[in-house]
Design a protein around this motif. Sequence first.
Motif, PDB file in Angstrom:
ATOM      1  N   ILE A  67      34.416  30.875  41.432  1.00  0.00           N
ATOM      2  CA  ILE A  67      35.165  31.165  42.651  1.00  0.00           C
ATOM      3  C   ILE A  67      36.597  30.658  42.538  1.00  0.00           C
ATOM      4  O   ILE A  67      37.553  31.355  42.922  1.00  0.00           O
ATOM      5  N   LEU A  68      36.773  29.459  41.986  1.00  0.00           N
ATOM      6  CA  LEU A  68      38.126  28.909  41.828  1.00  0.00           C
ATOM      7  C   LEU A  68      38.969  29.818  40.933  1.00  0.00           C
ATOM      8  O   LEU A  68      40.142  30.070  41.226  1.00  0.00           O
ATOM      9  N   SER A  69      38.376  30.311  39.851  1.00  0.00           N
ATOM     10  CA  SER A  69      39.108  31.216  38.964  1.00  0.00           C
ATOM     11  C   SER A  69      39.552  32.465  39.717  1.00  0.00           C
ATOM     12  O   SER A  69      40.690  32.926  39.570  1.00  0.00           O
ATOM     13  N   GLU A  70      38.672  32.998  40.562  1.00  0.00           N
ATOM     14  CA  GLU A  70      39.016  34.204  41.307  1.00  0.00           C
ATOM     15  C   GLU A  70      40.079  33.921  42.364  1.00  0.00           C
ATOM     16  O   GLU A  70      40.941  34.766  42.638  1.00  0.00           O
ATOM     17  N   VAL A  71      40.047  32.739  42.965  1.00  0.00           N
ATOM     18  CA  VAL A  71      41.096  32.356  43.921  1.00  0.00           C
ATOM     19  C   VAL A  71      42.441  32.307  43.206  1.00  0.00           C
ATOM     20  O   VAL A  71      43.467  32.778  43.732  1.00  0.00           O
ATOM     21  N   TYR A  72      42.462  31.750  41.994  1.00  0.00           N
ATOM     22  CA  TYR A  72      43.706  31.734  41.226  1.00  0.00           C
ATOM     23  C   TYR A  72      44.140  33.154  40.849  1.00  0.00           C
ATOM     24  O   TYR A  72      45.341  33.452  40.806  1.00  0.00           O
ATOM     25  N   SER A  73      43.167  34.036  40.597  1.00  0.00           N
ATOM     26  CA  SER A  73      43.520  35.425  40.296  1.00  0.00           C
ATOM     27  C   SER A  73      44.191  36.083  41.496  1.00  0.00           C
ATOM     28  O   SER A  73      45.197  36.794  41.361  1.00  0.00           O
ATOM     29  N   GLN A  80      36.510  30.066  32.032  1.00  0.00           N
ATOM     30  CA  GLN A  80      35.753  29.618  30.861  1.00  0.00           C
ATOM     31  C   GLN A  80      34.719  28.568  31.256  1.00  0.00           C
ATOM     32  O   GLN A  80      33.585  28.575  30.759  1.00  0.00           O
ATOM     33  N   ASP A  81      35.094  27.660  32.144  1.00  0.00           N
ATOM     34  CA  ASP A  81      34.148  26.639  32.599  1.00  0.00           C
ATOM     35  C   ASP A  81      32.988  27.265  33.378  1.00  0.00           C
ATOM     36  O   ASP A  81      31.884  26.724  33.402  1.00  0.00           O
ATOM     37  N   SER A  82      33.246  28.410  34.016  1.00  0.00           N
ATOM     38  CA  SER A  82      32.199  29.056  34.807  1.00  0.00           C
ATOM     39  C   SER A  82      31.165  29.771  33.940  1.00  0.00           C
ATOM     40  O   SER A  82      30.046  30.030  34.388  1.00  0.00           O
ATOM     41  N   GLU A  83      31.568  30.130  32.715  1.00  0.00           N
ATOM     42  CA  GLU A  83      30.718  30.907  31.809  1.00  0.00           C
ATOM     43  C   GLU A  83      30.319  32.253  32.415  1.00  0.00           C
ATOM     44  O   GLU A  83      29.316  32.856  32.035  1.00  0.00           O
ATOM     45  N   ASP A  84      31.110  32.733  33.338  1.00  0.00           N
ATOM     46  CA  ASP A  84      30.860  34.002  34.023  1.00  0.00           C
ATOM     47  C   ASP A  84      31.666  35.098  33.314  1.00  0.00           C
ATOM     48  O   ASP A  84      32.903  35.070  33.326  1.00  0.00           O
ATOM     49  N   PRO A  85      31.003  36.069  32.671  1.00  0.00           N
ATOM     50  CA  PRO A  85      31.740  37.099  31.919  1.00  0.00           C
ATOM     51  C   PRO A  85      32.761  37.856  32.758  1.00  0.00           C
ATOM     52  O   PRO A  85      33.857  38.164  32.269  1.00  0.00           O
ATOM     53  N   ARG A  86      32.414  38.165  34.007  1.00  0.00           N
ATOM     54  CA  ARG A  86      33.365  38.899  34.849  1.00  0.00           C
ATOM     55  C   ARG A  86      34.594  38.038  35.135  1.00  0.00           C
ATOM     56  O   ARG A  86      35.718  38.513  35.036  1.00  0.00           O
ATOM     57  N   ALA A  87      34.394  36.770  35.461  1.00  0.00           N
ATOM     58  CA  ALA A  87      35.523  35.885  35.737  1.00  0.00           C
ATOM     59  C   ALA A  87      36.411  35.749  34.501  1.00  0.00           C
ATOM     60  O   ALA A  87      37.649  35.770  34.603  1.00  0.00           O
ATOM     61  N   ILE A  88      35.807  35.610  33.335  1.00  0.00           N
ATOM     62  CA  ILE A  88      36.578  35.497  32.094  1.00  0.00           C
ATOM     63  C   ILE A  88      37.370  36.775  31.841  1.00  0.00           C
ATOM     64  O   ILE A  88      38.550  36.741  31.480  1.00  0.00           O
ATOM     65  N   GLY A  89      36.722  37.927  32.051  1.00  0.00           N
ATOM     66  CA  GLY A  89      37.413  39.194  31.838  1.00  0.00           C
ATOM     67  C   GLY A  89      38.584  39.398  32.776  1.00  0.00           C
ATOM     68  O   GLY A  89      39.656  39.864  32.360  1.00  0.00           O
ATOM     69  N   ILE A  90      38.404  39.039  34.045  1.00  0.00           N
ATOM     70  CA  ILE A  90      39.490  39.197  35.019  1.00  0.00           C
ATOM     71  C   ILE A  90      40.659  38.273  34.685  1.00  0.00           C
ATOM     72  O   ILE A  90      41.822  38.679  34.740  1.00  0.00           O
ATOM     73  N   ALA A  91      40.355  37.028  34.324  1.00  0.00           N
ATOM     74  CA  ALA A  91      41.427  36.098  33.961  1.00  0.00           C
ATOM     75  C   ALA A  91      42.197  36.601  32.751  1.00  0.00           C
ATOM     76  O   ALA A  91      43.431  36.507  32.693  1.00  0.00           O
ATOM     77  N   ALA A  92      41.476  37.156  31.773  1.00  0.00           N
ATOM     78  CA  ALA A  92      42.137  37.707  30.593  1.00  0.00           C
ATOM     79  C   ALA A  92      42.971  38.931  30.949  1.00  0.00           C
ATOM     80  O   ALA A  92      44.092  39.112  30.445  1.00  0.00           O
ATOM     81  N   TRP A  93      42.433  39.777  31.812  1.00  0.00           N
ATOM     82  CA  TRP A  93      43.148  40.983  32.252  1.00  0.00           C
ATOM     83  C   TRP A  93      44.487  40.622  32.892  1.00  0.00           C
ATOM     84  O   TRP A  93      45.525  41.225  32.584  1.00  0.00           O
ATOM     85  N   LEU A  94      44.482  39.625  33.755  1.00  0.00           N
ATOM     86  CA  LEU A  94      45.716  39.215  34.417  1.00  0.00           C
ATOM     87  C   LEU A  94      46.660  38.489  33.464  1.00  0.00           C
ATOM     88  O   LEU A  94      47.888  38.653  33.541  1.00  0.00           O
ATOM     89  N   ALA A  95      46.106  37.681  32.554  1.00  0.00           N
ATOM     90  CA  ALA A  95      46.960  37.004  31.572  1.00  0.00           C
ATOM     91  C   ALA A  95      47.645  38.022  30.668  1.00  0.00           C
ATOM     92  O   ALA A  95      48.832  37.883  30.335  1.00  0.00           O
ATOM     93  N   ALA A  96      46.925  39.066  30.272  1.00  0.00           N
ATOM     94  CA  ALA A  96      47.521  40.116  29.443  1.00  0.00           C
ATOM     95  C   ALA A  96      48.670  40.803  30.174  1.00  0.00           C
ATOM     96  O   ALA A  96      49.713  41.102  29.569  1.00  0.00           O
TER      97      ALA A  96
END
Length: 415
Positions: free
Chosen positions: A171-177, A204-220
């Motif tokens: 959830i924290l990762s998505e809030v940052y997104s 990465q700490d969440s180990e949630d594939p969707r959260a990791i993918g979204i964070a990577a998508w925005l970083a890209a």
Amino acid sequence: MSRSDATPDPYADPIAFGQRMQIRRQSRGISRPVLAGLLGKSPSWVKQVEGGQIQVPKLPTILRIAELLRVRDLSDLTGDEGAHVDLFIGPGHPRLAAVKAAIDAFPLTADRAAPSALHLRHRLDRAWTARHEAPNHRQVVGELLPDLIRDAQLAARQADTAPARRAAQSILSEVYSLSQFFVAYQPDSALLWRVAERSMVAAQDSEDPRAIGIAAWLAAQAHRDSGAFDAADAVTMEALRYLEPLLPDADDGVLSVAGALQFEAGYTAARRAQTGSAWGWWDRAEKTAKKLPADHYDMITSFSQAIMGAHAVTVAVELHQGGESVRQAAKADEKVIKSRPRRARHRIEEARAYQLDGQPDTALATLDKAFEAAPETIQYNGYARRIVLEETEARFPERRRRASELAVKLGLLAA
């Protein structure tokens, strides 16, 4: 040591426009033939401009050069200190300071219990809905974010079991997104990168594939928009390699972010003027979209079957294929795009297509429609700002008037 032996001071004499253009082009890794092709000029024309053999181009061409070389402040290209026009950064939003304060604060103690993950999930979903439905979406999201950031940070600190920690970090990762959407194109690039990095760490700490993918998508996207195409590709490809083994059994959320990443690869390829690769990645993304339900629309990435027409317009525009971009615009149906800001973004891409195709009046009319859909999208969009500024110098009085009226709405000109 004599004066003639000393290292020249690069700031002792004004740097000519052509030299500035060459420095920017080389720093972006763009060859003369590629830049010439994107401008519709010959490589010899680019060489002559850079060498000072021909006069400085007119404003419309300067603005297109600035767009292609991602020059944020027009004065960095022209050398005119009186021409500070920030092309790719919008104005600082009134809520930016409050959001920044919440992001930067890391209180180590708390006198209250954190909200539950379910409570935060509902609030976050409402915030995403507001972002997509409100015409003044930055204002609405900017009001919701500070408390949401603080509560998500608190929940991550207070989680006392491994599953709870992973859920809180997701959830924290998505809030940052969501924060990254708000901060983007505002005058605080350091804050944007801080948010992007924290989103990836939490994902990465969440180990949630969707959260990791979204964070990577925005970083890209952040890398690509800063002109770091290699870094954008590296993040995108690494995320796709991570998600690939999961896709056969993936739910719609993971499949959507994989499709969004595939399109990002195509978008970056288009920015590099790699036509085959750009359309090849678009094809892969379209195949992924067809695996989703027809009415599916991803709340974060907007990925869906409906969005692929808009994505085709973007690829054609970035490749500067004027006729193709207009054909794709005619095929795309923006009415099926559920998000106001995404509809406005599509209208902006259509406007770019029309201008590339030599239809500036239609481009301005399309930008008016983008403003109607979501004023806070077009106000922060560098491409829209560039088109409007260019047309304020048009030879035809009626077009100048329409462009000037829109420039006033966007805050580019005083009323």
